[in-house]
Design a protein around this motif. Structure first.
Motif, mmCIF file in Angstrom:
data_model
loop_
_atom_site.group_PDB
_atom_site.id
_atom_site.type_symbol
_atom_site.label_atom_id
_atom_site.label_comp_id
_atom_site.label_asym_id
_atom_site.label_seq_id
_atom_site.Cartn_x
_atom_site.Cartn_y
_atom_site.Cartn_z
ATOM 1 N N TYR A 24 0.827 -1.200 0.000
ATOM 2 C CA TYR A 24 0.000 0.000 0.000
ATOM 3 C C TYR A 24 0.863 1.251 0.000
ATOM 4 N N ILE A 25 1.904 1.258 0.829
ATOM 5 C CA ILE A 25 2.793 2.421 0.904
ATOM 6 C C ILE A 25 3.494 2.646 -0.427
ATOM 7 N N VAL A 26 4.025 1.559 -0.997
ATOM 8 C CA VAL A 26 4.758 1.665 -2.257
ATOM 9 C C VAL A 26 3.858 2.141 -3.380
ATOM 10 N N SER A 27 2.667 1.527 -3.485
ATOM 11 C CA SER A 27 1.800 1.798 -4.628
ATOM 12 C C SER A 27 0.949 3.051 -4.463
ATOM 13 N N HIS A 28 0.767 3.512 -3.237
ATOM 14 C CA HIS A 28 -0.090 4.681 -3.007
ATOM 15 C C HIS A 28 0.717 5.945 -2.750
ATOM 16 N N ASP A 29 1.609 5.900 -1.772
ATOM 17 C CA ASP A 29 2.322 7.108 -1.358
ATOM 18 C C ASP A 29 3.348 7.573 -2.379
ATOM 19 N N ILE A 30 3.848 6.666 -3.205
ATOM 20 C CA ILE A 30 4.849 7.061 -4.195
ATOM 21 C C ILE A 30 4.195 7.712 -5.418
ATOM 22 N N LYS A 31 2.881 7.542 -5.564
ATOM 23 C CA LYS A 31 2.201 8.122 -6.719
ATOM 24 C C LYS A 31 2.301 9.642 -6.743
ATOM 25 N N THR A 32 2.235 10.270 -5.587
ATOM 26 C CA THR A 32 2.258 11.733 -5.527
ATOM 27 C C THR A 32 3.547 12.310 -6.106
ATOM 28 N N PRO A 33 4.737 11.864 -5.666
ATOM 29 C CA PRO A 33 5.954 12.407 -6.284
ATOM 30 C C PRO A 33 6.104 12.038 -7.754
ATOM 31 N N MET A 34 5.576 10.864 -8.156
ATOM 32 C CA MET A 34 5.659 10.495 -9.569
ATOM 33 C C MET A 34 4.830 11.444 -10.422
ATOM 34 N N ARG A 35 3.639 11.773 -9.958
ATOM 35 C CA ARG A 35 2.802 12.710 -10.694
ATOM 36 C C ARG A 35 3.417 14.096 -10.712
ATOM 37 N N ALA A 36 4.087 14.452 -9.614
ATOM 38 C CA ALA A 36 4.749 15.764 -9.550
ATOM 39 C C ALA A 36 5.848 15.854 -10.607
ATOM 40 N N ILE A 37 6.597 14.762 -10.799
ATOM 41 C CA ILE A 37 7.655 14.752 -11.815
ATOM 42 C C ILE A 37 7.057 14.983 -13.199
ATOM 43 N N SER A 38 5.944 14.306 -13.482
ATOM 44 C CA SER A 38 5.291 14.458 -14.781
ATOM 45 C C SER A 38 4.783 15.879 -14.970
ATOM 46 N N ASN A 39 4.177 16.449 -13.920
ATOM 47 C CA ASN A 39 3.649 17.814 -14.005
ATOM 48 C C ASN A 39 4.760 18.842 -14.199
ATOM 49 N N ILE A 40 5.843 18.674 -13.446
ATOM 50 C CA ILE A 40 6.962 19.614 -13.552
ATOM 51 C C ILE A 40 7.566 19.568 -14.955
ATOM 52 N N THR A 41 7.654 18.364 -15.508
ATOM 53 C CA THR A 41 8.168 18.217 -16.873
ATOM 54 C C THR A 41 7.296 18.980 -17.860
ATOM 55 N N THR A 42 5.983 18.874 -17.698
ATOM 56 C CA THR A 42 5.059 19.593 -18.577
ATOM 57 C C THR A 42 5.220 21.100 -18.422
ATOM 58 N N TRP A 43 5.390 21.561 -17.189
ATOM 59 C CA TRP A 43 5.553 23.003 -16.956
ATOM 60 C C TRP A 43 6.832 23.526 -17.622
ATOM 61 N N ILE A 44 7.900 22.738 -17.529
ATOM 62 C CA ILE A 44 9.161 23.155 -18.156
ATOM 63 C C ILE A 44 8.989 23.238 -19.669
ATOM 64 N N GLU A 45 8.277 22.259 -20.237
ATOM 65 C CA GLU A 45 8.018 22.286 -21.683
ATOM 66 C C GLU A 45 7.263 23.561 -22.068
ATOM 67 N N GLU A 46 6.267 23.903 -21.259
ATOM 68 C CA GLU A 46 5.481 25.106 -21.550
ATOM 69 C C GLU A 46 6.326 26.366 -21.422
ATOM 70 N N ASP A 47 7.217 26.408 -20.427
ATOM 71 C CA ASP A 47 8.089 27.567 -20.242
ATOM 72 C C ASP A 47 9.059 27.736 -21.409
ATOM 73 N N LEU A 48 9.530 26.622 -21.949
ATOM 74 C CA LEU A 48 10.461 26.682 -23.076
ATOM 75 C C LEU A 48 9.776 27.175 -24.354
ATOM 76 N N GLY A 49 8.474 26.854 -24.468
ATOM 77 C CA GLY A 49 7.718 27.314 -25.625
ATOM 78 C C GLY A 49 8.236 26.741 -26.931
ATOM 79 N N GLY A 50 8.103 27.508 -28.000
ATOM 80 C CA GLY A 50 8.488 27.044 -29.315
ATOM 81 C C GLY A 50 9.977 27.035 -29.568
ATOM 82 N N ASN A 51 10.760 27.553 -28.627
ATOM 83 C CA ASN A 51 12.211 27.605 -28.819
ATOM 84 C C ASN A 51 12.931 26.360 -28.306
ATOM 85 N N ALA A 52 12.167 25.403 -27.804
ATOM 86 C CA ALA A 52 12.789 24.216 -27.217
ATOM 87 C C ALA A 52 13.439 23.350 -28.282
#
Length: 237
Positions: A24-52
């Protein structure tokens, strides 16, 4: 029961509880940081815009794919640990309809042709419907997903016996190499690299545990020319 057997039984109960808590700990509590990594990656992509740089964007895409795969593996691990505690409702299902429903849920069936053989006295059975659906879907999905030919043939055969149903899923795909056939029921094991075929490798392990829980049998045999045959027995009671 002897004192030694009683002690072993008590220790087994404790170990099972500790395992479930760990999962339960592995499959539930680790989901939050994993989703944060995905979200942060998306934000960086958006910040870079068309010049990436294209290579940078490709690396971000791979990173998000890996995170999604890891989350799916955590979900599968949690599902495996809860096989005997979730979706345990008994209700009436129609076997041919259940097979068709599973095929409709497949997302990669465009080039697949399904062939059906039913030898049934009664098409309806009162059983753990969600569990039977899970096993059927997993085997049908594997038969199509891991197929290596342009035209994919999948054969579904259901035979009613006195005490159970024998259900056989056969395909004419690449089959499973002799040297690894004993590993296919292990959690997260896949014959092909997960980068080649997107899969958690948990379907057979979960299906095997479900079938064992209901008192059935599950086996793999290679097809005569090529392909795989998965056969399982599903008790009527």
């Amino acid at each position: 029961m002897t004192e030694s057997e009683k002690k072993c039984q008590e220790e087994l109960v404790v170990l099972k509880k500790e395992f479930e808590e760990f999962v339960y700990i592995v499959s539930h509590d680790i989901k939050t940081p994993m989703r944060a990594i995905s979200n942060i990656t998306t934000w960086i992509e958006e910040d870079l815009g068309g010049n990436a740089d294209k290579e940078v964007l490709d690396n971000f895409r791979l990173l998000k794919i890996r995170v999604e795969r890891l989350e799916n593996m955590m979900n599968a691990l949690l599902e495996l640990s809860r096989v005997s505690r979730s979706e345990m409702e008994l209700y009436e299902v129609n076997i041919p309809k259940l097979v068709n429903d599973c095929i409709e849920m497949l997302d990669n069936k465009s080039n697949a042709e399904f062939h059906f053989t039913y030898h049934l006295k009664k098409e309806n059975i009162v059983t753990l419907g969600k569990k039977l659906q899970k096993v059927l879907f997993s085997l049908l999905d594997n038969a199509v997903r891991f197929h290596d030919k342009e035209k994919k043939n999948v054969f579904v055969e259901v035979n009613e016996n006195e005490t159970d149903y024998e259900i056989k899923i056969t395909d004419d795909g690449p089959g499973i190499p002799e040297g690894v056939k004993d590993k296919i029921f292990s959690i997260f094991y896949t014959v092909n690299s997960k980068d080649v075929v997107d899969s958690t490798g948990a379907g057979l392990a979960i299906s095997s545990k479900i079938i064992k829980m209901v008192g059935g049998a599950f086996q793999y045999t290679p097809a005569v020319n090529s392909g795989s045959i998965f056969t399982f027995n599903w008790p009527k009671q």
